[in-house]
Design an enzyme around this catalytic site. Structure first.
Site, mmCIF file in Angstrom:
data_model
loop_
_atom_site.group_PDB
_atom_site.id
_atom_site.type_symbol
_atom_site.label_atom_id
_atom_site.label_comp_id
_atom_site.label_asym_id
_atom_site.label_seq_id
_atom_site.Cartn_x
_atom_site.Cartn_y
_atom_site.Cartn_z
ATOM 1 N N HIS A 64 -45.558 16.582 -74.552
ATOM 2 C CA HIS A 64 -46.947 16.779 -74.976
ATOM 3 C C HIS A 64 -47.531 18.031 -74.342
ATOM 4 O O HIS A 64 -48.176 18.839 -75.018
ATOM 5 C CB HIS A 64 -47.773 15.540 -74.596
ATOM 6 N N GLU A 65 -47.292 18.216 -73.040
ATOM 7 C CA GLU A 65 -47.815 19.395 -72.342
ATOM 8 C C GLU A 65 -47.148 20.675 -72.847
ATOM 9 O O GLU A 65 -47.801 21.713 -72.987
ATOM 10 C CB GLU A 65 -47.608 19.252 -70.829
ATOM 11 N N GLU A 93 -55.165 17.952 -79.121
ATOM 12 C CA GLU A 93 -54.426 16.808 -78.572
ATOM 13 C C GLU A 93 -53.545 16.176 -79.640
ATOM 14 O O GLU A 93 -52.409 15.785 -79.359
ATOM 15 C CB GLU A 93 -55.399 15.782 -77.996
#
Length: 414
Positions: free
Chosen positions: A276-277, A354
């Protein structure tokens, strides 16, 4: 318009903002007991759910009380001519306009910090302690406050000194030169936040050799994500809550995992969080956020430049002369409706980012591990699973857990 009317507008803005926030909080609290969505039914067992409900209610009551106290103090400060009182102290101490600005905001900042300490202490050592989150010692708590105050004095005071000097020297071109200063300062923090600022409060160490590091390195290599090292931060010395973040870009990019994250999640779940990062980097979110932040700063400074020097400000606050710091404190309030709007837009964009980072993790690793990690992190922080849509719209920079889970379970159609 007269100074009295301007003062009434300033007070009205303060009151409207306070009422708006209280209404949002109240409506959100009324939905604490909403039925948990089926997709999140496995997050809490009965005991943990009761604990999360108690935690939410306790925080709501405390936030309401502390917010009312802070609002009352702020309102009384303006109604009882606090601006003129502090201005009088500053002018008695020095006749230098730059130093007057530093003294003026130094007094307000110091008093504000002192007022907030009891609330922060109660939040940490009563609420967070009672619910099993707090790991901070009283010594560490007060050292953090002292370090934060000193950092504000050095960085904030230094920046305030420069922009006040620019205002006095450049006049109408103030906003443009100040924008350049803010751009340089923002870029500096983006590049060096983790290597200079974070070590003042936390210890960061390279992730030790082992299967977890092997999996993370293998994933980053597969994605063409060049990373010199992965760092672990000792977040557990303050709280049991877990996190991870990405900062910087180019050769200064860094991914940091909280030690609590490593303790709470399986290795596959940590790789999913890592993915995700990496998604934030691959989708250039850091660059976009930096550019947008600078554009908004430019807009803010341009409007500030139009307000500064207005003689109505001196009349409104019952001071003899309008000055940089008088203009700045009035602007901070009057600009809040605009900043509220731009903040909403930034939150909308942040939630979109996100989703994109989640999609990247889903496409390059495995969505089931990101889902399970999000659920574990929500459970371990006693998160609210049923936030009201108003609260989400105004305050959430991330989608809700339900929204993220549904998105991650969605099958791609293209």
């Amino acid at each position: 318009m007269t100074g009295n009317i301007l003062f009434i507008i300033i007070i009205a803005v303060l009151i409207v903002n306070f009422i708006k926030e209280e209404i949002i909080s109240y409506v959100n609290a009324k939905h604490f007991n909403d039925e948990v969505p089926l997709e999140l039914a496995d997050v809490y067992d009965d005991e943990a759910y009761k604990k999360s409900q108690a935690y939410k209610l306790t925080n709501y009551k405390f936030a309401t009380f502390s917010g009312m106290v802070s609002f009352a103090i702020t309102l009384l400060f303006f109604l009882l001519n606090g601006v003129a009182f502090v201005e009088g102290i500053a002018t008695e101490i020095t006749q230098n306009q730059i130093l007057q600005t530093l003294v003026f905001f130094g007094i307000i900042g110091l008093v504000s910090s002192i007022i907030q300490i009891p609330f922060a202490y109660y939040q940490t050592f009563v609420i967070e302690e009672n619910f099993g989150f707090n790991k901070s010692s009283k010594k560490l708590f007060f050292m953090d406050k002292l370090k934060g105050l000193l950092m504000t004095l050095v960085l904030g005071g230094g920046l305030l000194f420069v922009i006040t000097w620019l205002y006095l020297k450049t006049g109408a071109n103030f906003w443009w030169y100040t924008w350049l200063v803010f751009a340089a300062f923002t870029l500096f923090l983006t590049l060096f936040y983790s290597s200079i600022i974070v070590p003042l409060f936390n210890k960061q160490t390279p992730l030790e050799e082992g299967t977890l590091k092997d999996k993370l390195v293998a994933y980053s290599n597969k994605q063409g994500f060049k990373l010199d090292n992965i760092y672990v931060i000792d977040g557990s010395k303050r709280s049991t809550k877990a996190n991870a973040y990405f900062t910087g870009f180019g050769p200064k990019k860094r991914i940091v995992l909280y030690d609590t994250l490593i303790n709470d999640l399986s290795e596959e779940e940590i790789v999913a969080v890592f993915a995700h990062e990496v998604g934030h980097y691959k989708r250039k979110h850091t660059i976009y956020n930096l550019v947008l932040s600078l554009l908004l700063t430019g807009l803010t400074l341009y409007i500030l430049g139009l307000l500064l020097g207005n003689t109505l400000l001196a009349e409104a606050f019952k001071v003899e002369h309008s000055s940089f710091h008088i203009g700045l404190i009035a602007f901070g309030i009057l600009y809040s409706p605009i900043s509220e709007f731009t903040g909403l837009l930034m939150n909308v964009l942040s939630r979109k980012f996100e989703y994109q980072a989640d999609d990247f993790a889903k496409e390059t690793f495995d969505s089931k591990y990101l889902i399970s990690s999000l659920k574990k992190l929500s459970k371990n922080s006693l998160s609210n699973l049923t936030p009201h849509k108003w609260n989400v719209f105004f305050h959430y920079s991330h989608p809700t857990l339900l929204q993220r889970v549904l998105n991650l379970k969605k099958t791609r159609t293209s």
